[in-house]
Design a protein around this motif. Sequence first.
Motif, PDB file in Angstrom:
ATOM      1  N   GLN A  57       1.235  -0.939  -0.048  1.00 44.97           N
ATOM      2  CA  GLN A  57       0.170   0.121   0.225  1.00 44.97           C
ATOM      3  C   GLN A  57       0.732   1.121  -0.068  1.00 44.97           C
ATOM      4  OE1 GLN A  57      -2.570   0.594   3.142  1.00 44.97           O
ATOM      5  NE2 GLN A  57      -4.345   1.220   2.389  1.00 44.97           N
ATOM      6  N   LYS A  58       1.879   1.487   0.781  1.00 40.15           N
ATOM      7  CA  LYS A  58       2.453   2.745   0.761  1.00 40.15           C
ATOM      8  C   LYS A  58       3.416   2.548  -0.725  1.00 40.15           C
ATOM      9  CE  LYS A  58       5.088   2.810   4.807  1.00 40.15           C
ATOM     10  NZ  LYS A  58       6.080   2.678   5.631  1.00 40.15           N
ATOM     11  N   SER A  59       3.886   0.668  -1.031  1.00 40.97           N
ATOM     12  CA  SER A  59       4.759   1.549  -2.626  1.00 40.97           C
ATOM     13  C   SER A  59       4.183   2.041  -3.221  1.00 40.97           C
ATOM     14  CB  SER A  59       5.093   0.311  -2.813  1.00 40.97           C
ATOM     15  OG  SER A  59       3.886  -0.481  -3.250  1.00 40.97           O
ATOM     16  N   VAL A  60       2.094   1.643  -3.416  1.00 40.96           N
ATOM     17  CA  VAL A  60       0.865   2.811  -4.536  1.00 40.96           C
ATOM     18  C   VAL A  60       1.278   4.131  -4.261  1.00 40.96           C
ATOM     19  CG1 VAL A  60      -1.664   2.071  -4.772  1.00 40.96           C
ATOM     20  CG2 VAL A  60       0.292   0.254  -5.340  1.00 40.96           C
ATOM     21  N   TYR A  61       0.918   4.162  -2.790  1.00 30.54           N
ATOM     22  CA  TYR A  61       0.741   5.883  -2.882  1.00 30.54           C
ATOM     23  C   TYR A  61       1.947   6.597  -3.112  1.00 30.54           C
ATOM     24  CZ  TYR A  61      -3.653   4.872  -0.077  1.00 30.54           C
ATOM     25  OH  TYR A  61      -5.213   4.324   0.425  1.00 30.54           O
ATOM     26  N   GLU A  62       2.959   6.240  -2.544  1.00 27.82           N
ATOM     27  CA  GLU A  62       4.774   6.628  -3.265  1.00 27.82           C
ATOM     28  C   GLU A  62       4.589   7.021  -5.053  1.00 27.82           C
ATOM     29  OE1 GLU A  62       7.650   9.053  -3.266  1.00 27.82           O
ATOM     30  OE2 GLU A  62       6.084   8.022  -1.234  1.00 27.82           O
ATOM     31  N   ALA A  63       4.245   5.716  -5.802  1.00 27.04           N
ATOM     32  CA  ALA A  63       3.964   6.059  -6.961  1.00 27.04           C
ATOM     33  C   ALA A  63       2.299   6.680  -7.464  1.00 27.04           C
ATOM     34  CB  ALA A  63       3.866   4.594  -7.872  1.00 27.04           C
ATOM     35  N   ASP A  64       1.723   6.769  -7.249  1.00 27.96           N
ATOM     36  CA  ASP A  64       1.002   7.805  -7.587  1.00 27.96           C
ATOM     37  C   ASP A  64       1.276   8.820  -7.288  1.00 27.96           C
ATOM     38  OD1 ASP A  64      -0.836   6.121  -7.935  1.00 27.96           O
ATOM     39  OD2 ASP A  64      -2.521   6.274  -6.174  1.00 27.96           O
ATOM     40  N   ARG A  65       1.961   9.575  -6.546  1.00 28.43           N
ATOM     41  CA  ARG A  65       2.652  10.385  -5.755  1.00 28.43           C
ATOM     42  C   ARG A  65       3.639  11.578  -6.377  1.00 28.43           C
ATOM     43  NH1 ARG A  65       2.150  11.063  -0.755  1.00 28.43           N
ATOM     44  NH2 ARG A  65       3.352   8.914  -0.066  1.00 28.43           N
ATOM     45  N   THR A  66       5.063  10.368  -7.400  1.00 24.06           N
ATOM     46  CA  THR A  66       5.151  10.994  -7.969  1.00 24.06           C
ATOM     47  C   THR A  66       5.066  10.500  -9.357  1.00 24.06           C
ATOM     48  OG1 THR A  66       6.398   8.497  -8.409  1.00 24.06           O
ATOM     49  CG2 THR A  66       7.110   9.809  -6.809  1.00 24.06           C
ATOM     50  N   VAL A  67       3.599   9.908 -10.054  1.00 24.01           N
ATOM     51  CA  VAL A  67       3.499  10.630 -11.384  1.00 24.01           C
ATOM     52  C   VAL A  67       2.628  11.178 -11.455  1.00 24.01           C
ATOM     53  CG1 VAL A  67       1.977   8.938 -13.339  1.00 24.01           C
ATOM     54  CG2 VAL A  67       4.061   7.214 -11.308  1.00 24.01           C
ATOM     55  N   TYR A  68       1.854  11.314 -10.278  1.00 26.38           N
ATOM     56  CA  TYR A  68       0.425  12.125 -10.062  1.00 26.38           C
ATOM     57  C   TYR A  68       0.812  13.986  -9.418  1.00 26.38           C
ATOM     58  CZ  TYR A  68      -1.720   8.387 -12.784  1.00 26.38           C
ATOM     59  OH  TYR A  68      -1.775   7.612 -13.466  1.00 26.38           O
ATOM     60  N   PRO A  69       1.488  14.658 -10.151  1.00 25.06           N
ATOM     61  CA  PRO A  69       2.082  15.172  -9.291  1.00 25.06           C
ATOM     62  C   PRO A  69       0.154  16.445  -8.440  1.00 25.06           C
ATOM     63  CG  PRO A  69       2.270  16.254 -11.574  1.00 25.06           C
ATOM     64  CD  PRO A  69       2.392  15.061 -11.465  1.00 25.06           C
ATOM     65  N   ILE A  70      -0.242  16.888  -9.206  1.00 28.06           N
ATOM     66  CA  ILE A  70      -1.778  17.054  -9.001  1.00 28.06           C
ATOM     67  C   ILE A  70      -2.838  16.040  -8.289  1.00 28.06           C
ATOM     68  CG2 ILE A  70      -4.071  19.208  -9.538  1.00 28.06           C
ATOM     69  CD1 ILE A  70      -1.967  20.097 -11.424  1.00 28.06           C
ATOM     70  N   ARG A  71      -3.208  15.617  -7.155  1.00 24.72           N
ATOM     71  CA  ARG A  71      -3.525  14.434  -6.855  1.00 24.72           C
ATOM     72  C   ARG A  71      -5.282  15.140  -6.338  1.00 24.72           C
ATOM     73  NH1 ARG A  71      -0.228  11.072  -2.727  1.00 24.72           N
ATOM     74  NH2 ARG A  71      -1.973   9.722  -3.046  1.00 24.72           N
ATOM     75  N   LYS A  72      -5.533  15.720  -5.895  1.00 24.04           N
ATOM     76  CA  LYS A  72      -6.999  16.674  -5.436  1.00 24.04           C
ATOM     77  C   LYS A  72      -7.241  17.711  -6.396  1.00 24.04           C
ATOM     78  CE  LYS A  72      -4.907  16.510  -1.237  1.00 24.04           C
ATOM     79  NZ  LYS A  72      -4.976  17.044  -0.325  1.00 24.04           N
ATOM     80  N   SER A  73      -8.617  17.192  -7.235  1.00 23.30           N
ATOM     81  CA  SER A  73      -8.866  18.165  -7.565  1.00 23.30           C
ATOM     82  C   SER A  73      -8.941  19.609  -7.095  1.00 23.30           C
ATOM     83  CB  SER A  73     -10.169  17.728  -7.920  1.00 23.30           C
ATOM     84  OG  SER A  73     -10.928  17.791  -6.899  1.00 23.30           O
TER      85      SER A  73
END
Length: 113
Positions: free
Chosen positions: A45-61
């Motif tokens: 779960q931590k690695s998935v969140y980290e991957a999302d954080r690096t790939v998508y800089p804007i994560r909240k609308s």
Amino acid sequence: MSKLGVVSRRGFIKLAGFAAGYAVFGFNMAREAVAATMEFVGIRQKSVYEADRTVYPIRKSQDNPTVQKLYAKDGFLHEGPCGHKSHELLHTHYVDRSAALQALRDKGVNLNM
């Protein structure tokens, strides 16, 4: 159905297998296995969140500059997120189309859904 909830021979064998496993390996080993599994889930779960954080800089609308400009005082939806115009444009309504689909099926139309 018996008091243990065993309905068939297969269910009984499964229950007996679990009981034998606990008797042979002990409850502690089963608890360690569950703990190891939960640790793996946490790491994943931590690695998935980290991957999302690096790939998508804007994560909240609400942090998206385009959305902020859209809802700004001089923007198209200046009334705000719950305004009449945004409700009219962004919300959908359910339409039951099952009768029309059934009519097509009755005519012999093959619908690949």
